[in-house]
Design an enzyme around this catalytic site. Structure first.
Site, PDB file in Angstrom:
ATOM      1  N   HIS A 165      62.261  40.915  41.925  1.00 53.38           N
ATOM      2  CA  HIS A 165      61.673  40.961  40.594  1.00 53.38           C
ATOM      3  C   HIS A 165      60.514  39.980  40.471  1.00 53.38           C
ATOM      4  CE1 HIS A 165      64.383  43.734  38.687  1.00 53.38           C
ATOM      5  NE2 HIS A 165      65.456  43.001  38.949  1.00 53.38           N
ATOM      6  N   CYS A 221      56.967  43.445  40.561  1.00 52.75           N
ATOM      7  CA  CYS A 221      56.170  43.669  39.360  1.00 52.75           C
ATOM      8  C   CYS A 221      55.284  42.454  39.083  1.00 52.75           C
ATOM      9  CB  CYS A 221      57.087  43.903  38.161  1.00 52.75           C
ATOM     10  SG  CYS A 221      58.113  45.381  38.261  1.00 52.75           S
TER      11      CYS A 221
END
Length: 353
Positions: A165, A221
């Site tokens: 992440h 991301c």
């Protein structure tokens, strides 16, 4: 009790039963409130910090004491080719990623078979490791990044790979053009915090000496400028864009060269999908990157960037998982950044100095 200030990262002593205090280092206000993770479950304290002018707010949980990993878990002898590969799966159902360990395995295979990296010089950090020093928590990742660049000499080729992440948070230092710091999330980021782009730059970019080359591949991301490199390549115009901080702080190397390939721009999302490998979940960037490098060993950086974008768009146009995940709004496109400008159309991609 002790907490970590989200802005300055200093440890702040908070008296018991205190609801509000001010960080003695950066002067932000820290407030606390209790919450439960589940009905009848354990009660936790959420510490909120805000700027003196109250324009922004961040949150962090009280971190436990984290034991620093020992440097002895890494080989002491100098290796001219070294790599740190991090794949974070995360434990909770809401945050869990299914393809990160597959990504690490693909990258390790590429380094061993295509670029002849010695296995003893590849540090793999995943949650399925038996060695507690190789679990991808914040302390271990920080330690591994320091190991990667320490005692580097001209001719060394270094690789940092991260699959997991990525998030953003407001920039308090005035060194981000878009006003946000980009971060990567270790396995314990909910308790120990994220690793900011500023720290990554300080650790593996600024110390890099002349003649040393570092490649970073970040499948997360908001990873576009995760290394805070001073040049970002605009594929549409075919030109480099100046990404130097408005504050004027130096983000360059000590003469070395750093090139970063990110899954998407800072304001975009990246996918974890089975639309490419079919029988397993992978990161879109990682799977396509490895496949192209293995089948086209002499491809240029520009050719690599273009082909990766085309393949991702090709999969998306078929109406697969990409569209379902992003609801036809946000589609990832790989981003190239560098510590120095170079001719992306003529320089062949290679993991060597």
């Amino acid at each position: 009790m002790d907490i970590i200030c989200v802005k300055c990262q200093n440890r702040v002593m908070v008296p018991p039963n205190t609801a509000c205090c001010r960080c003695p280092f950066c002067k932000i206000i820290i407030t606390a409130e209790k919450f439960e993770t589940s009905p009848g479950g354990h009660s936790h304290i959420l510490w909120k910090t805000r700027c003196p002018d109250n324009r922004c707010q961040l949150t962090t949980k009280l971190p436990p004491t984290v034991q620093k990993p020992k440097l002895s878990s890494f080989p002491a002898a100098h290796q001219p080719k070294r790599a740190v590969l991090c794949g974070v799966r995360y434990g909770t159902k809401k945050l869990k990623l299914k393809g990160t360990i597959n990504d690490v395995n693909m990258m390790k295979s590429l380094l061993l078979e295509t670029f002849q990296f010695p296995e003893s010089a590849i540090r793999v950090l995943t949650e399925d490791q038996n060695n507690p020093n190789l679990v991808p928590n914040k302390g271990n990742i920080q330690n591994a990044l320091k190991w990667l660049v320490t005692n580097s000499i001209p001719g060394d080729s270094l690789v940092f790979f991260f699959s997991g992440h990525g998030l953003r948070q407001p920039d308090f230092d005035g060194d981000e053009i878009d006003g946000f710091d980009e971060t990567i999330c270790p396995s314990d980021f909910m308790t120990s915090g994220m690793i900011l782009d500023n720290e990554i730059n300080d650790t593996i970019v600024k110390p890099l000496k002349k003649g040393v080359k570092l490649h970073a591949i970040v499948d997360a991301c908001h990873s576009g400028t995760i290394l805070d490199l001073e040049n970002v390549y605009n594929k549409s115009s075919g030109k480099w864009v100046d990404n130097r901080p408005p504050s004027g702080v130096n983000k360059g190397t000590d003469g070395g060269r750093v090139i970063c390939l990110s899954a998407c721009a800072d304001d975009r999302l990246a996918s974890d999908t089975n639309a490419l490998a079919r029988n397993q979940v992978t990161g879109a960037l990682t799977y396509i990157f490895v496949n192209i490098i293995k089948t086209k060993p002499h491809i240029t950086y520009g050719g690599l960037l273009s082909e990766m974008s085309e393949r991702i768009e090709g999969v998306n146009s078929k109406g697969c998982l990409f569209r379902k995940m992003f609801r036809n709004k946000i589609i990832q496109e790989p981003l190239l950044s560098s510590s120095e400008k170079f001719d992306v159309g003529n320089e062949v991609f290679k993991l060597s100095a």
